[in-house]
Design a protein around this motif. Structure first.
Motif, short mmCIF file in Angstrom:
data_model
loop_
_atom_site.label_atom_id
_atom_site.label_comp_id
_atom_site.label_asym_id
_atom_site.label_seq_id
_atom_site.Cartn_x
_atom_site.Cartn_y
_atom_site.Cartn_z
N TYR A 6 0.86 -1.10 -0.15
CA TYR A 6 -0.12 0.08 -0.11
C TYR A 6 1.03 1.33 -0.09
O TYR A 6 1.36 1.60 1.15
N THR A 7 1.04 1.71 -1.09
CA THR A 7 1.97 3.10 -1.26
C THR A 7 0.94 4.47 -1.67
O THR A 7 1.18 5.51 -1.33
N GLY A 8 -0.15 4.04 -2.10
CA GLY A 8 -1.13 5.16 -2.70
C GLY A 8 -1.68 6.07 -1.49
O GLY A 8 -1.53 7.33 -1.37
N ALA A 9 -2.06 5.09 -0.33
CA ALA A 9 -2.64 5.91 0.97
C ALA A 9 -1.82 7.10 1.44
O ALA A 9 -2.50 7.96 1.72
N PRO A 10 -0.66 6.77 1.83
CA PRO A 10 0.15 7.66 2.29
C PRO A 10 0.37 8.94 1.66
O PRO A 10 0.34 10.00 1.89
N PHE A 11 0.66 8.52 0.18
CA PHE A 11 0.62 9.81 -0.83
C PHE A 11 -0.44 10.63 -0.86
O PHE A 11 -0.41 11.99 -0.72
N PHE A 12 -1.80 10.07 -0.84
CA PHE A 12 -3.05 10.87 -0.96
C PHE A 12 -3.03 11.60 0.40
O PHE A 12 -3.42 12.72 0.35
N ILE B 263 6.75 6.05 -3.34
CA ILE B 263 6.26 7.06 -2.83
C ILE B 263 6.90 8.39 -3.29
O ILE B 263 6.19 9.28 -3.75
N LYS B 264 8.15 8.04 -3.43
CA LYS B 264 8.88 9.42 -3.86
C LYS B 264 8.72 9.76 -5.38
O LYS B 264 8.61 10.75 -5.71
N SER B 265 8.29 8.57 -6.19
CA SER B 265 8.19 8.85 -7.52
C SER B 265 6.78 9.43 -7.64
O SER B 265 6.47 10.01 -8.88
N TYR B 266 5.91 9.29 -7.00
CA TYR B 266 4.58 10.17 -7.06
C TYR B 266 4.69 11.59 -6.96
O TYR B 266 3.99 12.03 -7.61
N SER B 267 5.54 12.03 -6.08
CA SER B 267 5.50 13.30 -6.07
C SER B 267 7.00 13.80 -5.40
O SER B 267 7.46 13.44 -4.26
N ILE C 273 8.43 14.52 1.67
CA ILE C 273 9.52 14.24 2.24
C ILE C 273 9.31 12.72 2.99
O ILE C 273 8.70 12.47 3.74
N VAL C 274 10.06 11.69 2.19
CA VAL C 274 9.74 10.30 2.43
C VAL C 274 11.11 9.63 3.35
O VAL C 274 12.14 9.90 2.85
N HIS C 275 10.88 9.08 4.32
CA HIS C 275 11.58 8.65 5.39
C HIS C 275 11.45 6.88 5.48
O HIS C 275 10.34 6.66 6.08
N PRO C 276 12.24 6.32 4.94
CA PRO C 276 12.10 4.73 4.68
C PRO C 276 12.57 4.16 6.11
O PRO C 276 13.38 3.29 6.15
N LEU C 277 11.87 4.28 7.31
CA LEU C 277 12.32 3.97 8.40
C LEU C 277 11.39 3.20 9.48
O LEU C 277 11.77 2.57 10.54
N LEU C 278 10.17 2.59 9.09
CA LEU C 278 9.25 2.21 9.79
C LEU C 278 9.66 0.76 9.94
O LEU C 278 8.90 -0.01 10.89
N ASP C 279 10.37 0.16 9.18
CA ASP C 279 10.83 -1.01 9.21
C ASP C 279 12.14 -1.65 9.72
O ASP C 279 12.64 -2.50 9.58
N GLN C 280 13.01 -0.25 10.19
CA GLN C 280 14.17 -0.55 10.64
C GLN C 280 14.40 -0.94 12.13
O GLN C 280 13.50 -0.88 12.99
N PRO C 281 15.51 -1.57 12.57
CA PRO C 281 15.54 -2.15 13.91
C PRO C 281 15.53 -1.10 15.04
O PRO C 281 14.76 -1.38 16.09
N ASN C 282 15.76 0.15 14.60
CA ASN C 282 15.90 1.26 15.82
C ASN C 282 14.73 2.26 15.16
O ASN C 282 15.06 3.42 15.10
#
Length: 298
Positions: free
Chosen positions: A38-44, A69-73, A77-86
């Motif tokens: 699901y990438t569209g929802a956070p973009f919207f 998500i970055k490619s949509y707009s 400002i996109v942070h790929p952090l939600l699945d990181q260990p910390n």
């Protein structure tokens, strides 16, 4: 309050475009959500906040969702952090910059993601940041209502019909919604949008605008719009010309729901007149500007 009175109150909170503000002052909004599926929802949610008038929108998502998500707009400002260990430690410092946060769009229901989001909600609570809870985060909240306990900042839940019924079952009926907490507001979405909260004067119903088309993404547009209106109403809460004494924070939160609901329903109505059954959420976004002007005059 009738619709015209509420619109006037909303108008009194909208920051003027007079050139006297700096970047970020009109609103810095965060969206916690976005997964591989699901990438569209956070973009919207993010782009709608920007289109309504926010200056900056941050998306905190999982790594597989970030590039998409970055490619949509380029504005997000996109942070790929939600699945990181910390993840919590990485995301937490960014939260201090934000005026309101939406959690849930495109989140998914992975157990590990829910654990991280639960910690982030506790962090948001400690930092007293206004929160909008949507989509899969509603599923999380419904199964762990303790996460809502002792929130001092406003929390707005935005369930659809099924999510609302699930929440009501958890709290023993609609009357239980008013006991979730004094700063908790429930905006039930549907053919009739309705607000439930502990203060009766802050409750309202509205079926203005809208259409029979229920395209995916409309709820995400709503949650992003609520976030920026919530920042504006809370920032200008002392300007609210109320004829009675009551908790202005709750009124501000209720007004933000009303303003966003009316705006999104108007966008839906306008887009449907042109696109009909082919209408998509992207078509609705194109009508944010003209709908905002018609409703709020700025």
């Amino acid at each position: 309050m009738d619709n015209n009175s509420m619109i006037k109150l909303v108008q009194s909170c909208i920051p003027p475009l007079d050139g006297n503000s700096h970047k970020g002052q009109a609103g810095r909004i965060g969206v916690i959500g976005g997964s591989m599926e699901y990438t569209g929802a956070p973009f919207f949610a993010g782009i709608s906040a920007l289109k309504v008038g926010a200056d900056i929108a941050h998306i905190f998502c999982t790594s597989p969702a970030a590039t998409v998500i970055k490619s949509y707009s380029p504005e997000l400002i996109v942070h790929p952090l939600l699945d990181q260990p910390n993840a919590v430690n990485e995301i937490s410092p960014w939260l201090d910059r934000l005026h309101a946060i939406v959690v849930g769009p495109g989140l998914g229901r992975e157990t590990k993601t829910f654990e991280i989001v639960s910690e982030l909600i506790e962090t948001i609570k400690r930092k007293n940041i206004p929160l909008i809870v949507d989509a899969d985060a509603l599923f999380l909240i419904t199964h762990n209502l303790e996460l809502l306990k002792d929130f001092q900042s406003p929390v707005i839940l935005t369930p659809n019909k099924v999510e609302f019924e699930r929440l009501c079952d958890k709290v023993n009926g609609q009357s239980g919604l008013n006991k979730l907490g004094k700063n908790i507001i429930v905006l039930k979405k549907g053919s009739m949008d309705e607000v439930y909260c502990a203060i009766s004067n802050a409750q309202w119903k509205s079926n203005v605008g809208g259409s029979g088309r229920r395209c995916g993404g409309q709820g995400d547009i709503l949650s992003g719009s609520i976030a920026i209106f919530l920042h504006w109403t809370l920032s200008n809460v002392d300007k609210l010309n109320l004829t009675y004494s009551m908790d202005r924070t709750i009124i501000a939160a209720s007004l933000s729901c009303f303003a966003a609901s009316l705006l999104v329903r108007t966008c839906n109505e306008k887009a449907f007149k042109i696109k009909g059954r082919s209408m998509l959420a992207t078509d609705m976004i194109e009508y944010i500007h003209i709908s905002f002007q018609e409703l709020y005059g700025q």
